[in-house]
Design an enzyme around this catalytic site. Sequence first.
Site, PDB file in Angstrom:
ATOM      1  N   ASN A  15      -3.729  -6.745  -5.667  1.00 28.88           N
ATOM      2  CA  ASN A  15      -3.405  -5.780  -6.723  1.00 28.88           C
ATOM      3  C   ASN A  15      -1.890  -5.815  -6.959  1.00 28.88           C
ATOM      4  O   ASN A  15      -1.128  -5.288  -6.156  1.00 28.88           O
ATOM      5  CB  ASN A  15      -3.870  -4.385  -6.255  1.00 28.88           C
ATOM      6  CG  ASN A  15      -3.489  -3.290  -7.219  1.00 28.88           C
ATOM      7  OD1 ASN A  15      -3.018  -3.545  -8.334  1.00 28.88           O
ATOM      8  ND2 ASN A  15      -3.686  -2.044  -6.800  1.00 28.88           N
ATOM      9  N   TRP A  16      -1.504  -6.438  -8.057  1.00 26.55           N
ATOM     10  CA  TRP A  16      -0.068  -6.618  -8.318  1.00 26.55           C
ATOM     11  C   TRP A  16       0.594  -5.343  -8.834  1.00 26.55           C
ATOM     12  O   TRP A  16       1.799  -5.286  -8.968  1.00 26.55           O
ATOM     13  CB  TRP A  16       0.151  -7.759  -9.330  1.00 26.55           C
ATOM     14  CG  TRP A  16      -0.329  -9.107  -8.862  1.00 26.55           C
ATOM     15  CD1 TRP A  16      -0.953  -9.408  -7.676  1.00 26.55           C
ATOM     16  CD2 TRP A  16      -0.221 -10.351  -9.573  1.00 26.55           C
ATOM     17  NE1 TRP A  16      -1.243 -10.747  -7.608  1.00 26.55           N
ATOM     18  CE2 TRP A  16      -0.805 -11.350  -8.757  1.00 26.55           C
ATOM     19  CE3 TRP A  16       0.305 -10.710 -10.820  1.00 26.55           C
ATOM     20  CZ2 TRP A  16      -0.863 -12.690  -9.154  1.00 26.55           C
ATOM     21  CZ3 TRP A  16       0.231 -12.038 -11.215  1.00 26.55           C
ATOM     22  CH2 TRP A  16      -0.339 -13.016 -10.387  1.00 26.55           C
ATOM     23  N   LYS A  17      -0.229  -4.344  -9.177  1.00 19.96           N
ATOM     24  CA  LYS A  17       0.288  -3.064  -9.701  1.00 19.96           C
ATOM     25  C   LYS A  17       1.227  -3.324 -10.891  1.00 19.96           C
ATOM     26  O   LYS A  17       1.027  -4.285 -11.626  1.00 19.96           O
ATOM     27  CB  LYS A  17       0.941  -2.247  -8.587  1.00 19.96           C
ATOM     28  CG  LYS A  17       0.005  -2.101  -7.379  1.00 19.96           C
ATOM     29  CD  LYS A  17       0.423  -1.072  -6.383  1.00 19.96           C
ATOM     30  CE  LYS A  17      -0.589  -1.040  -5.250  1.00 19.96           C
ATOM     31  NZ  LYS A  17      -0.317   0.000  -4.271  1.00 19.96           N
ATOM     32  N   HIS A  51      -8.403   3.737  -8.327  1.00 16.20           N
ATOM     33  CA  HIS A  51      -7.305   3.493  -7.386  1.00 16.20           C
ATOM     34  C   HIS A  51      -6.545   4.795  -7.142  1.00 16.20           C
ATOM     35  O   HIS A  51      -6.388   5.614  -8.047  1.00 16.20           O
ATOM     36  CB  HIS A  51      -6.353   2.420  -7.932  1.00 16.20           C
ATOM     37  CG  HIS A  51      -5.362   1.997  -6.899  1.00 16.20           C
ATOM     38  ND1 HIS A  51      -4.224   2.701  -6.655  1.00 16.20           N
ATOM     39  CD2 HIS A  51      -5.381   0.965  -6.015  1.00 16.20           C
ATOM     40  CE1 HIS A  51      -3.562   2.112  -5.657  1.00 16.20           C
ATOM     41  NE2 HIS A  51      -4.244   1.061  -5.256  1.00 16.20           N
ATOM     42  N   GLU A  53      -3.550   5.563  -6.967  1.00 17.56           N
ATOM     43  CA  GLU A  53      -2.411   5.875  -7.855  1.00 17.56           C
ATOM     44  C   GLU A  53      -2.914   6.439  -9.183  1.00 17.56           C
ATOM     45  O   GLU A  53      -2.240   7.253  -9.810  1.00 17.56           O
ATOM     46  CB  GLU A  53      -1.552   4.620  -8.033  1.00 17.56           C
ATOM     47  CG  GLU A  53      -0.735   4.346  -6.775  1.00 17.56           C
ATOM     48  CD  GLU A  53      -0.552   2.886  -6.423  1.00 17.56           C
ATOM     49  OE1 GLU A  53      -0.665   2.028  -7.311  1.00 17.56           O
ATOM     50  OE2 GLU A  53      -0.302   2.613  -5.228  1.00 17.56           O
ATOM     51  N   GLU A  97      -9.333   2.992   0.914  1.00 17.07           N
ATOM     52  CA  GLU A  97      -7.868   2.916   0.981  1.00 17.07           C
ATOM     53  C   GLU A  97      -7.299   4.295   1.296  1.00 17.07           C
ATOM     54  O   GLU A  97      -7.103   5.117   0.384  1.00 17.07           O
ATOM     55  CB  GLU A  97      -7.313   2.449  -0.364  1.00 17.07           C
ATOM     56  CG  GLU A  97      -7.845   1.106  -0.806  1.00 17.07           C
ATOM     57  CD  GLU A  97      -6.928   0.489  -1.859  1.00 17.07           C
ATOM     58  OE1 GLU A  97      -6.232  -0.478  -1.536  1.00 17.07           O
ATOM     59  OE2 GLU A  97      -6.901   1.000  -2.990  1.00 17.07           O
ATOM     60  N   GLY A  99       1.148   1.385   0.531  1.00 16.22           N
ATOM     61  CA  GLY A  99       2.558   1.154   0.219  1.00 16.22           C
ATOM     62  C   GLY A  99       3.518   1.806   1.198  1.00 16.22           C
ATOM     63  O   GLY A  99       4.713   1.883   0.948  1.00 16.22           O
ATOM     64  N   SER A 124      -1.462  -1.163   3.198  1.00 12.27           N
ATOM     65  CA  SER A 124      -0.517  -1.891   4.043  1.00 12.27           C
ATOM     66  C   SER A 124      -1.183  -2.977   4.894  1.00 12.27           C
ATOM     67  O   SER A 124      -0.795  -3.206   6.038  1.00 12.27           O
ATOM     68  CB  SER A 124       0.291  -0.923   4.920  1.00 12.27           C
ATOM     69  OG  SER A 124       1.019  -0.026   4.101  1.00 12.27           O
ATOM     70  N   GLY A 134      -1.855  -4.740  -1.807  1.00 10.89           N
ATOM     71  CA  GLY A 134      -0.828  -4.457  -2.800  1.00 10.89           C
ATOM     72  C   GLY A 134       0.412  -5.284  -2.522  1.00 10.89           C
ATOM     73  O   GLY A 134       0.525  -6.439  -2.936  1.00 10.89           O
ATOM     74  N   GLY A 135       1.361  -4.693  -1.791  1.00  8.57           N
ATOM     75  CA  GLY A 135       2.664  -5.326  -1.553  1.00  8.57           C
ATOM     76  C   GLY A 135       2.585  -6.785  -1.117  1.00  8.57           C
ATOM     77  O   GLY A 135       3.271  -7.652  -1.678  1.00  8.57           O
TER      78      GLY A 135
HETATM   79  P1  PGA Z   1      -0.480  -1.808  -0.232  1.00 14.50           P
HETATM   80  O1  PGA Z   1      -1.399  -1.373  -1.483  1.00 14.50           O
HETATM   81  O2  PGA Z   1      -1.105  -3.048   0.340  1.00 14.50           O
HETATM   82  O3  PGA Z   1       0.884  -2.071  -0.844  1.00 14.50           O
HETATM   83  O4  PGA Z   1      -0.478  -0.666   0.713  1.00 14.50           O
HETATM   84  C1  PGA Z   1      -2.793  -1.434  -1.399  1.00 14.50           C
HETATM   85  C2  PGA Z   1      -3.401  -0.947  -2.683  1.00 14.50           C
HETATM   86  O5  PGA Z   1      -2.837  -0.049  -3.309  1.00 14.50           O
HETATM   87  O6  PGA Z   1      -4.455  -1.454  -3.127  1.00 14.50           O
END
Ligand code: PGA
Length: 262
Positions: free
Chosen positions: A10-12, A100, A102, A172, A178, A218, A239-240
Amino acid sequence: MTRTHFVGGNWKMNTNHTSAAKLAGDLVGELHDQAEGVEIAVFPPFPYLITVGQKLLGSGLDHIKLGAQDVSQHPDGAFTGEVSAAMLLDCGVKVVLVGHSERRHVIGETDAVVNAKLKAALAAGLDVILCVGETLEQREAGQTDRVNKTQITAGLKGVSAAQMPRVTIAYEPVWAIGTGKTATPEDAQNAHKAIRDLLAELYSGHIAEATRIQYGGSMKPGNAAELVAQPDIDGGLIGGASLKPEDFARIVQAAAASPGTA
Ligand code: PGA
């Protein structure tokens, strides 16, 4: 019953046109030889879907799918700024994220909106990853399983057993996204097991056993192997670390090395 591990990136709201194309190209290079037996999807920002899709198509690696980070619940019309499932399909998208954290906690999406998006995506022919998870406050209050149950029951309302093979769940924990904090493999496994038991209640034992449940929050090369080794963890939503091709590839490698569930 074997569940193929599924790893999503997930590149956000990161990258630009040039760096998205480069990231896709680098990923394809990294994953070329090592992705056997794992399903992979990348979720770039909307404006770069076509460019990234072309890179994936050009690679000939058909186990890497193009994904989108969100989808409108509406089919078309006066919804400024929204992107429909049909538009995503038109851009080559195969799978979308819904719910998600966010979008739930920053943008304010309710379970009802998440459910409407999920159904719109499935009806259009897209696969879906339904993201769920508890906040730190909820975790400390011992509400992890209750929150997951509420979000999954509401998110899957009206989804038939026949549609479930196109649904993946991503657990998650919000406090792990993050932040560099990860659930312990044991805590994550317990949450995943409770989710699988819930799917058995909502659908059947067969569907519960067949549904992939990813861990997200993470996940990185240093912790992926012990997470995906858990019996009910079927891959990850990253994500990251998905912005670093080598790290993402190492996570895919860890998923490939773990036997999947028989
Ligand atoms: P993260 O994000 O790996 O940066 O914690 C995961 C996600 O939001 O899907």
